[in-house]
Design an enzyme around this catalytic site. Structure first.
Site, PDB file in Angstrom:
ATOM      1  N   ARG A   1       0.883  -1.178   0.000  1.00 46.62           N
ATOM      2  CA  ARG A   1       0.000   0.000   0.000  1.00 46.62           C
ATOM      3  C   ARG A   1       0.911   1.214   0.000  1.00 46.62           C
ATOM      4  O   ARG A   1       1.699   1.415   0.935  1.00 46.62           O
ATOM      5  CB  ARG A   1      -0.915   0.002   1.224  1.00 46.62           C
TER       6      ARG A   1
ATOM      7  N   HIS B   1      -7.258   0.654  -6.427  1.00 46.79           N
ATOM      8  CA  HIS B   1      -7.437  -0.214  -5.250  1.00 46.79           C
ATOM      9  C   HIS B   1      -8.120  -1.511  -5.721  1.00 46.79           C
ATOM     10  O   HIS B   1      -9.281  -1.779  -5.388  1.00 46.79           O
ATOM     11  CB  HIS B   1      -8.277   0.520  -4.205  1.00 46.79           C
TER      12      HIS B   1
ATOM     13  N   GLN C   1     -10.015  -4.150  -3.374  1.00 44.95           N
ATOM     14  CA  GLN C   1     -11.346  -3.762  -2.903  1.00 44.95           C
ATOM     15  C   GLN C   1     -12.407  -4.132  -3.928  1.00 44.95           C
ATOM     16  O   GLN C   1     -13.502  -4.572  -3.579  1.00 44.95           O
ATOM     17  CB  GLN C   1     -11.380  -2.248  -2.632  1.00 44.95           C
TER      18      GLN C   1
ATOM     19  N   ASP D   1     -17.234   6.949  -1.967  1.00 40.97           N
ATOM     20  CA  ASP D   1     -16.010   6.872  -1.150  1.00 40.97           C
ATOM     21  C   ASP D   1     -15.820   8.253  -0.524  1.00 40.97           C
ATOM     22  O   ASP D   1     -16.522   9.214  -0.877  1.00 40.97           O
ATOM     23  CB  ASP D   1     -14.834   6.497  -2.074  1.00 40.97           C
TER      24      ASP D   1
ATOM     25  N   CYS E   1     -16.296   1.313   0.306  1.00 41.98           N
ATOM     26  CA  CYS E   1     -15.103   0.545   0.689  1.00 41.98           C
ATOM     27  C   CYS E   1     -14.759   0.717   2.163  1.00 41.98           C
ATOM     28  O   CYS E   1     -14.087  -0.138   2.737  1.00 41.98           O
ATOM     29  CB  CYS E   1     -13.920   0.926  -0.199  1.00 41.98           C
TER      30      CYS E   1
ATOM     31  N   ARG F   1     -13.437  -8.923   1.911  1.00 41.10           N
ATOM     32  CA  ARG F   1     -12.019  -8.686   1.618  1.00 41.10           C
ATOM     33  C   ARG F   1     -11.202  -9.936   1.947  1.00 41.10           C
ATOM     34  O   ARG F   1     -10.286 -10.320   1.221  1.00 41.10           O
ATOM     35  CB  ARG F   1     -11.489  -7.490   2.444  1.00 41.10           C
TER      36      ARG F   1
HETATM   37  N1  NVA Z   1      -9.942   6.585  -1.607  1.00 44.76           N
HETATM   38  C1  NVA Z   1      -9.594   6.159  -0.274  1.00 44.76           C
HETATM   39  C2  NVA Z   1      -9.790   4.686  -0.115  1.00 44.76           C
HETATM   40  C3  NVA Z   1      -9.489   4.142   1.253  1.00 44.76           C
HETATM   41  C4  NVA Z   1      -9.664   2.658   1.367  1.00 44.76           C
HETATM   42  C5  NVA Z   1      -8.157   6.540   0.025  1.00 44.76           C
HETATM   43  O1  NVA Z   1      -7.308   6.363  -0.858  1.00 44.76           O
HETATM   44  O2  NVA Z   1      -7.887   7.028   1.115  1.00 44.76           O
HETATM   45  N1   CP Z   2     -11.227  -0.310   2.355  1.00 44.38           N
HETATM   46  C1   CP Z   2      -9.974  -0.388   2.806  1.00 44.38           C
HETATM   47  O1   CP Z   2      -9.020  -0.657   2.048  1.00 44.38           O
HETATM   48  O2   CP Z   2      -9.850  -0.182   4.132  1.00 44.38           O
HETATM   49  P1   CP Z   2      -8.504   0.031   4.961  1.00 44.38           P
HETATM   50  O3   CP Z   2      -7.947   1.374   4.556  1.00 44.38           O
HETATM   51  O4   CP Z   2      -8.936  -0.002   6.403  1.00 44.38           O
HETATM   52  O5   CP Z   2      -7.526  -1.065   4.633  1.00 44.38           O
END
Ligand code: NVA
Ligand code: CP
Length: 305
Positions: free
Chosen positions: A105, A132, A135, A220, A260, A288
Site C-alpha cells: 500500500r 485499489h 477492494q 467513497d 469501501c 475482503r
Molecule cells: N480513496 C480512499 C480509499 C481508502 C480505502 C483513500 O485512498 O484514502
Molecule cells: N477499504 C480499505 O481498504 O480499508 P482500509 O484502509 O482499512 O484497509
C-alpha cells in the site's frame, strides 16, 4: 516463469477474474461450514508493506495467511530501511529471496510498478493513489453473491474520480457492466482510463440523473489519504453529492449500496445510510478476506478448481 502480479484488475483476464469471484464464494462457504481447516500454504510468507494507514486490508491479508497455514509480515517505512532511503528495487530483490509474495500500500502507482518490475515473487496492489483493485474483488463478489452475475448491469459511482473510482472503471471493463460516474467538475477520473472502457462508462455531474434505475450505488470519502489538507475545499466542491436514502429510492427497487470504508457519516453519506438494509458494507468489508484468499491462492498455486 515470471511471477504474476496484481497491480490493477487489467493484470488478470476476465475469465481469471470471474474464476476468482466464484472461488472466493466457495472459500467463504467452506470457511463458514468447516472453520479455517483449508491450509494450502503451510509456512509460506507474505510481506505487507504499508506506507499508508489501514484496518481492513491489513487484517484481511494477515488473517488470510494465518488461515492458509502461512504467515504475514507487517512492514512500515518507519521501522524498515525503506524509510531510510534503501532503493525500492533493492528491497524488492531482497524480499524475493525470502518471502513468497509481497503486498504493498503506497502513494505512487509508478513506485509500485518499479517494485514489481524488480520482484521475482507476485506483488499485490493493496492501494495506490491511482487504484485499489483488491477492494473491487470484494465489491464484485458482494454484488454477485447478492444479485447473481453483474454482466450487463448498471452501477453508479458518486463522488471523487479517485483510486476507487478508477478501479470501478476497470471492473466495468473486465466484468462487462455499465458504470455511470457522477463527480463535481474538476474531479473527473483519468481520461485515458475512462476512454479505454469505451461506452460502458459515462460521466455526468447531475446525481438525480445518475442514480435513476441503477442496480448499485457506491461512493467513497471526498478526501483520500494524502489529501487531508484539501478537506475543507473538497467539502464545498462536493456539496450536493452526499448519498442519501432518498437517492437510493430513485434507483431500482433492489438497489445495493457499497462503500469501501472507512466512511464519513454526514459527508459523502447521510448519517443513517449505513443502517439502511440496502447498504451491505459489512458483508463487503468481510469479503475482503475471502476475495484476497482466492487471489493469494491463484497467484501462488494457480487455479485449483
Ligand atoms: N480513496 C480512499 C480509499 C481508502 C480505502 C483513500 O485512498 O484514502
Ligand atoms: N477499504 C480499505 O481498504 O480499508 P482500509 O484502509 O482499512 O484497509
Amino acid at each position: 516463469m515470471a511471477a504474476r502480479h496484481f497491480l490493477t484488475l487489467l493484470d488478470l483476464t476476465p475469465d481469471e477474474l470471474n474464476y476468482l469471484i466464484a472461488r472466493a464464494i466457495t472459500i467463504k462457504s467452506n470457511l463458514k461450514a468447516q472453520g479455517p481447516s483449508y491450509t494450502p500454504l503451510p509456512n509460506r510468507t507474505l510481506a505487507m508493506i504499508f506506507e499508508k494507514s489501514s484496518t481492513r486490508t491489513r487484517v484481511s491479508f494477515e488473517t488470510a495467511m494465518a488461515h492458509f497455514g502461512g504467515h504475514a509480515l507487517f512492514l512500515s517505512p518507519r521501522d524498515t530501511q525503506l524509510g531510510r532511503g534503501e532503493p525500492i528495487g533493492d528491497t524488492a530483490r531482497v524480499l524475493s529471496e525470502m518471502v513468497d509474495a509481497v503486498m504493498i500500500r503506497t502513494f505512487s502507482h509508478a513506485g509500485l510498478e518499479a517494485f514489481a518490475a524488480a520482484s521475482d515473487v507476485p506483488v499485490i496492489n493493496a492501494l495506490t493513489d491511482d487504484y485499489h483493485p483488491c477492494q473491487l474483488l470484494a465489491d464484485v463478489m458482494t454484488w454477485t453473491e447478492l444479485r447473481g452475475s453483474v454482466k450487463g448491469r448498471t452501477a453508479v459511482w458518486v463522488g471523487d474520480g479517485n483510486n476507487m473510482c478508477q478501479s470501478w472503471i476497470n471492473a466495468a471493463r473486465q466484468f462487462d457492466f455499465n458504470l455511470r460516474i457522477c463527480c463535481p467538475k474538476g474531479y473527473e477520473p483519468n481520461a485515458e482510463i475512462m476512454a479505454a472502457a469505451g461506452d460502458r462508462v459515462t460521466l455526468t455531474h447531475d446525481p438525480q440523473e445518475a442514480v435513476k434505475d441503477v442496480d448499485l450505488i457506491t461512493t467513497d470519502v471526498w478526501a483520500s489519504m494524502g489529501q487531508e489538507e484539501e478537506q475543507a475545499k473538497r467539502e464545498a466542491d462536493f456539496a450536493g453529492l452526499q448519498v442519501t436514502e432518498a437517492m437510493l429510492d430513485q434507483a431500482k427497487e433492489d438497489v445495493l449500496f457499497l462503500h469501501c470504508l472507512p466512511a464519513h457519516r454526514g459527508e459523502e453519506i447521510s448519517e443513517t445510510l449505513l443502517d439502511d438494509p440496502r447498504a451491505v458494507v459489512w458483508q463487503e468489508a468481510g469479503n475482503r478476506l475471502h476475495a484476497q484468499k482466492a487471489l493469494i491462492e491463484f497467484l501462488l498455486l494457480g487455479k485449483v478448481s
